[in-house]
Design a protein around this motif. Structure first.
Motif, PDB file in Angstrom:
ATOM      1  N   ARG A   1      61.563 -45.234  31.545  1.00 44.04           N
ATOM      2  CA  ARG A   1      60.428 -44.464  32.058  1.00 44.04           C
ATOM      3  C   ARG A   1      60.618 -42.977  31.744  1.00 44.04           C
ATOM      4  N   THR A   2      61.812 -42.472  31.963  1.00 47.03           N
ATOM      5  CA  THR A   2      62.110 -41.069  31.664  1.00 47.03           C
ATOM      6  C   THR A   2      61.937 -40.784  30.174  1.00 47.03           C
ATOM      7  N   ALA A   3      62.401 -41.710  29.335  1.00 48.56           N
ATOM      8  CA  ALA A   3      62.259 -41.535  27.882  1.00 48.56           C
ATOM      9  C   ALA A   3      60.787 -41.463  27.486  1.00 48.56           C
ATOM     10  N   VAL A   4      59.954 -42.318  28.064  1.00 39.90           N
ATOM     11  CA  VAL A   4      58.518 -42.309  27.762  1.00 39.90           C
ATOM     12  C   VAL A   4      57.891 -41.003  28.238  1.00 39.90           C
ATOM     13  N   GLU A   5      58.259 -40.578  29.446  1.00 41.18           N
ATOM     14  CA  GLU A   5      57.698 -39.346  29.993  1.00 41.18           C
ATOM     15  C   GLU A   5      58.068 -38.130  29.149  1.00 41.18           C
ATOM     16  N   ASN A   6      59.223 -38.158  28.516  1.00 48.24           N
ATOM     17  CA  ASN A   6      59.702 -37.010  27.746  1.00 48.24           C
ATOM     18  C   ASN A   6      59.403 -37.085  26.251  1.00 48.24           C
ATOM     19  N   ASP A   7      58.767 -38.149  25.804  1.00 48.20           N
ATOM     20  CA  ASP A   7      58.457 -38.335  24.387  1.00 48.20           C
ATOM     21  C   ASP A   7      57.027 -37.857  24.125  1.00 48.20           C
ATOM     22  N   GLU A   8      56.908 -36.702  23.449  1.00 51.39           N
ATOM     23  CA  GLU A   8      55.585 -36.118  23.218  1.00 51.39           C
ATOM     24  C   GLU A   8      54.670 -37.035  22.414  1.00 51.39           C
ATOM     25  N   ALA A   9      55.221 -37.710  21.414  1.00 50.48           N
ATOM     26  CA  ALA A   9      54.404 -38.605  20.586  1.00 50.48           C
ATOM     27  C   ALA A   9      53.857 -39.762  21.418  1.00 50.48           C
ATOM     28  N   VAL A  10      54.681 -40.312  22.285  1.00 51.05           N
ATOM     29  CA  VAL A  10      54.234 -41.401  23.155  1.00 51.05           C
ATOM     30  C   VAL A  10      53.169 -40.882  24.115  1.00 51.05           C
ATOM     31  N   GLN A  11      53.383 -39.712  24.685  1.00 49.03           N
ATOM     32  CA  GLN A  11      52.407 -39.150  25.615  1.00 49.03           C
ATOM     33  C   GLN A  11      51.063 -38.903  24.922  1.00 49.03           C
TER      34      GLN A  11
ATOM     35  N   LYS B   1      38.934 -50.699  18.439  1.00 50.69           N
ATOM     36  CA  LYS B   1      39.612 -49.395  18.459  1.00 50.69           C
ATOM     37  C   LYS B   1      40.583 -49.320  19.641  1.00 50.69           C
ATOM     38  N   VAL B   2      40.127 -49.778  20.795  1.00 52.77           N
ATOM     39  CA  VAL B   2      40.972 -49.771  21.988  1.00 52.77           C
ATOM     40  C   VAL B   2      42.181 -50.675  21.769  1.00 52.77           C
ATOM     41  N   GLN B   3      41.947 -51.865  21.251  1.00 47.76           N
ATOM     42  CA  GLN B   3      43.041 -52.813  21.013  1.00 47.76           C
ATOM     43  C   GLN B   3      44.038 -52.267  20.000  1.00 47.76           C
ATOM     44  N   ARG B   4      43.546 -51.641  18.949  1.00 46.92           N
ATOM     45  CA  ARG B   4      44.417 -51.074  17.927  1.00 46.92           C
ATOM     46  C   ARG B   4      45.268 -49.938  18.511  1.00 46.92           C
ATOM     47  N   ALA B   5      44.638 -49.088  19.318  1.00 55.93           N
ATOM     48  CA  ALA B   5      45.382 -47.987  19.948  1.00 55.93           C
ATOM     49  C   ALA B   5      46.458 -48.533  20.884  1.00 55.93           C
ATOM     50  N   GLN B   6      46.139 -49.604  21.606  1.00 57.36           N
ATOM     51  CA  GLN B   6      47.121 -50.212  22.500  1.00 57.36           C
ATOM     52  C   GLN B   6      48.279 -50.819  21.708  1.00 57.36           C
ATOM     53  N   GLN B   7      47.974 -51.494  20.611  1.00 58.81           N
ATOM     54  CA  GLN B   7      49.028 -52.076  19.773  1.00 58.81           C
ATOM     55  C   GLN B   7      49.930 -50.993  19.195  1.00 58.81           C
ATOM     56  N   GLU B   8      49.323 -49.896  18.748  1.00 57.70           N
ATOM     57  CA  GLU B   8      50.111 -48.789  18.203  1.00 57.70           C
ATOM     58  C   GLU B   8      51.010 -48.195  19.280  1.00 57.70           C
ATOM     59  N   LEU B   9      50.473 -48.021  20.480  1.00 58.34           N
ATOM     60  CA  LEU B   9      51.249 -47.489  21.593  1.00 58.34           C
ATOM     61  C   LEU B   9      52.418 -48.415  21.928  1.00 58.34           C
ATOM     62  N   HIS B  10      52.143 -49.700  22.059  1.00 60.86           N
ATOM     63  CA  HIS B  10      53.175 -50.667  22.439  1.00 60.86           C
ATOM     64  C   HIS B  10      54.227 -50.870  21.361  1.00 60.86           C
ATOM     65  N   SER B  11      53.908 -50.528  20.130  1.00 61.06           N
ATOM     66  CA  SER B  11      54.879 -50.699  19.049  1.00 61.06           C
ATOM     67  C   SER B  11      55.814 -49.492  18.903  1.00 61.06           C
ATOM     68  N   MET B  12      55.526 -48.423  19.617  1.00 63.57           N
ATOM     69  CA  MET B  12      56.411 -47.254  19.574  1.00 63.57           C
ATOM     70  C   MET B  12      57.717 -47.630  20.279  1.00 63.57           C
ATOM     71  N   PRO B  13      58.869 -47.336  19.681  1.00 69.69           N
ATOM     72  CA  PRO B  13      60.148 -47.791  20.246  1.00 69.69           C
ATOM     73  C   PRO B  13      60.351 -47.446  21.721  1.00 69.69           C
ATOM     74  N   ALA B  14      60.046 -46.226  22.125  1.00 72.27           N
ATOM     75  CA  ALA B  14      60.254 -45.848  23.534  1.00 72.27           C
ATOM     76  C   ALA B  14      59.350 -46.656  24.456  1.00 72.27           C
TER      77      ALA B  14
ATOM     78  N   ALA C   1      57.981 -49.646  23.737  1.00 72.19           N
ATOM     79  CA  ALA C   1      58.404 -51.050  23.685  1.00 72.19           C
ATOM     80  C   ALA C   1      59.583 -51.288  24.627  1.00 72.19           C
ATOM     81  N   GLU C   2      60.538 -50.363  24.641  1.00 75.79           N
ATOM     82  CA  GLU C   2      61.686 -50.476  25.552  1.00 75.79           C
ATOM     83  C   GLU C   2      61.230 -50.373  27.003  1.00 75.79           C
ATOM     84  N   TYR C   3      60.317 -49.473  27.288  1.00 74.02           N
ATOM     85  CA  TYR C   3      59.777 -49.323  28.638  1.00 74.02           C
ATOM     86  C   TYR C   3      59.130 -50.627  29.105  1.00 74.02           C
TER      87      TYR C   3
END
Length: 124
Positions: A32-42, A71-84, A86-88
């Motif tokens: 959770r901390t990693a996601v909160e601190n990752d600007e790209a994820v935010q 578009k919504v589904q694609r954005a969600q897939q892109e978000l969930h595929s980000m390593p931070a 995905a780990e979260y």
């Protein structure tokens, strides 16, 4: 600590403290901390939320399109595929599984689903 010398609330606090020490909780907290601190994820979260809100508004006015949903589904897939992220999500799932087992252990002697049913009197 015996039940006689401790209130139920004290036992609840102790349970909360022990849960906070679980490896599953520690992994979740770190993720959770990693996601909160990752600007790209935010930024990706903000983009996803914006697209989701736009689609929801379009649905409420019967103007939603399949393209908008995609578009919504694609954005969600892109978000969930980000390593931070995905780990979260993996850490969140593992913690949820562990908490469910704890809930079952608490509920068993009560013959009630402590986490689900104990809080309300009526369900529609």
């Amino acid at each position: 600590m015996s039940v006689e010398s401790a209130s139920i609330e004290d036992l609840g606090r102790e349970l909360g403290e022990r849960i906070a020490e679980l490896p599953e909780y520690e992994r979740f907290d770190e993720a959770r901390t990693a996601v909160e601190n990752d600007e790209a994820v935010q930024e990706k979260i903000d983009e996803f939320e914006r697209l989701r809100q736009e689609f929801t508004a379009a649905r409420q006015t019967d103007q939603a399109t399949k393209t908008g949903l995609q578009k919504v589904q694609r954005a969600q897939q892109e978000l969930h595929s980000m390593p931070a992220m995905a780990e979260y999500l993996a850490a969140q799932s593992a913690l949820s599984d562990r908490l469910e087992r704890i809930n079952e252990a608490i509920s068993e002697p009560l013959a009630v689903d402590f986490g689900g049913e104990a809080g309300g009197c009526c369900h529609d």
